[in-house]
Design a protein around this motif. Structure first.
Motif, mmCIF file in Angstrom:
data_model
loop_
_atom_site.group_PDB
_atom_site.id
_atom_site.type_symbol
_atom_site.label_atom_id
_atom_site.label_comp_id
_atom_site.label_asym_id
_atom_site.label_seq_id
_atom_site.Cartn_x
_atom_site.Cartn_y
_atom_site.Cartn_z
ATOM 1 N N MET A 104 39.048 44.511 40.234
ATOM 2 C CA MET A 104 39.888 44.019 38.592
ATOM 3 C C MET A 104 39.376 42.567 39.021
ATOM 4 O O MET A 104 39.201 41.626 40.111
ATOM 5 N N PRO A 105 38.136 41.977 38.286
ATOM 6 C CA PRO A 105 38.290 40.162 39.274
ATOM 7 C C PRO A 105 38.919 39.592 38.860
ATOM 8 O O PRO A 105 38.771 38.687 40.501
ATOM 9 N N GLU A 106 40.041 39.061 38.310
ATOM 10 C CA GLU A 106 41.344 38.249 39.139
ATOM 11 C C GLU A 106 42.015 37.645 40.632
ATOM 12 O O GLU A 106 41.776 37.276 41.087
ATOM 13 N N LEU A 107 41.489 39.303 40.584
ATOM 14 C CA LEU A 107 42.074 39.465 42.409
ATOM 15 C C LEU A 107 40.242 39.228 43.240
ATOM 16 O O LEU A 107 40.637 39.140 44.001
ATOM 17 N N GLN A 108 39.471 38.975 42.805
ATOM 18 C CA GLN A 108 38.408 37.864 43.398
ATOM 19 C C GLN A 108 38.423 36.631 44.414
ATOM 20 O O GLN A 108 38.425 35.872 44.655
ATOM 21 N N ASP A 109 39.578 36.316 44.403
ATOM 22 C CA ASP A 109 40.226 34.904 43.444
ATOM 23 C C ASP A 109 41.041 34.815 45.324
ATOM 24 O O ASP A 109 42.172 35.850 44.500
ATOM 25 N N GLU A 110 40.857 34.863 46.017
ATOM 26 C CA GLU A 110 41.651 34.898 47.820
ATOM 27 C C GLU A 110 42.856 34.451 47.255
ATOM 28 O O GLU A 110 43.829 35.109 47.749
ATOM 29 N N SER A 111 43.430 33.334 46.635
ATOM 30 C CA SER A 111 44.432 32.377 46.567
ATOM 31 C C SER A 111 45.347 34.171 45.384
ATOM 32 O O SER A 111 46.578 33.676 45.554
ATOM 33 N N GLN A 112 45.667 34.585 44.910
ATOM 34 C CA GLN A 112 45.737 35.529 44.024
ATOM 35 C C GLN A 112 46.599 36.459 45.499
ATOM 36 O O GLN A 112 45.576 36.710 45.376
ATOM 37 N N ASP A 113 48.375 36.499 45.071
ATOM 38 C CA ASP A 113 48.393 37.655 45.910
ATOM 39 C C ASP A 113 48.021 39.134 45.109
ATOM 40 O O ASP A 113 48.758 39.355 44.169
ATOM 41 N N TRP A 114 47.515 39.682 45.995
ATOM 42 C CA TRP A 114 47.238 41.639 45.073
ATOM 43 C C TRP A 114 48.854 41.908 44.954
ATOM 44 O O TRP A 114 48.416 42.745 43.857
ATOM 45 N N ASP A 115 49.396 41.924 46.062
ATOM 46 C CA ASP A 115 50.612 43.041 46.142
ATOM 47 C C ASP A 115 51.529 42.630 44.231
ATOM 48 O O ASP A 115 52.035 43.094 43.685
ATOM 49 N N THR A 116 51.575 41.336 43.980
ATOM 50 C CA THR A 116 52.163 40.644 42.849
ATOM 51 C C THR A 116 51.346 40.895 42.209
ATOM 52 O O THR A 116 51.588 41.686 40.710
ATOM 53 N N PHE A 117 50.202 41.181 41.815
ATOM 54 C CA PHE A 117 48.618 41.430 40.430
ATOM 55 C C PHE A 117 49.700 42.707 39.991
ATOM 56 O O PHE A 117 49.297 43.274 39.323
ATOM 57 N N TRP A 118 49.077 43.647 41.543
ATOM 58 C CA TRP A 118 49.008 45.557 41.358
ATOM 59 C C TRP A 118 50.785 45.565 40.682
ATOM 60 O O TRP A 118 50.861 46.420 40.067
#
Length: 153
Positions: free
Chosen positions: A103-117
């Motif tokens: 997902m494009p948003e998760l390519q920003d390393e400051s985004q927490d992948w666990d919260t996103f998913w």
């Protein structure tokens, strides 16, 4: 200026109005419809807008896009390095990319992948799929999704 309507599958009664707008002009691209529920969206679109639409499915980023070698041939790990095949940049961690997803948003390393998913599962899978198949036991459905995710490639 185009009219853009998001989550159009939630308002199927709009399709007849969109059909009317589109039929009033030869101009292309005057109405853009987006949606997250492909099944419901396509049902409404095919019934009322057949022959008047172009469908673009937006997938996540490919591995070649993520490593900056899009358009340079297939990505095959080190086996073909000597043959001149494009290789990932130094420091590329395949497991990190598998974990984060495409997902494009998760390519920003400051985004927490666990919260996103977690949010993704709640917003799309649990809500949209539940509506589509009329889930009765939410815990069973959640366990089924976890089992499927654990066995996906």
């Amino acid at each position: 200026m185009p009219l853009i309507i998001d989550e159009v599958q939630r308002v199927p009664e709009l399709f007849s109005t969109v059909k009317y707008i589109v039929d009033q002009s030869d101009r292309r691209g005057q109405v853009v419809l987006t949606g997250s529920q492909t099944y419901h969206l396509m049902k409404g679109v095919s019934e009322s807008l057949g022959g008047r639409i172009r469908i673009l499915e937006m997938a996540g980023l490919s591995l070649r896009e993520l490593i900056g070698t899009a358009g340079m041939g297939a990505y095959v790990p080190s086996r073909l390095e000597r043959a001149g095949a494009p290789m990932p940049p130094d420091g590329f961690d395949l497991w990190t990319h598998i974990h984060r997803g495409s997902m494009p948003e998760l390519q920003d390393e400051s985004q927490d992948w666990d919260t996103f998913w977690s949010g993704y599962v709640s917003a799309y899978l649990e809500r949209d799929v539940r509506d589509l198949i009329n889930v009765r036991d939410e815990m069973k459905f959640y366990n089924f999704m976890v089992a499927c995710a654990a066995r996906s490639g």
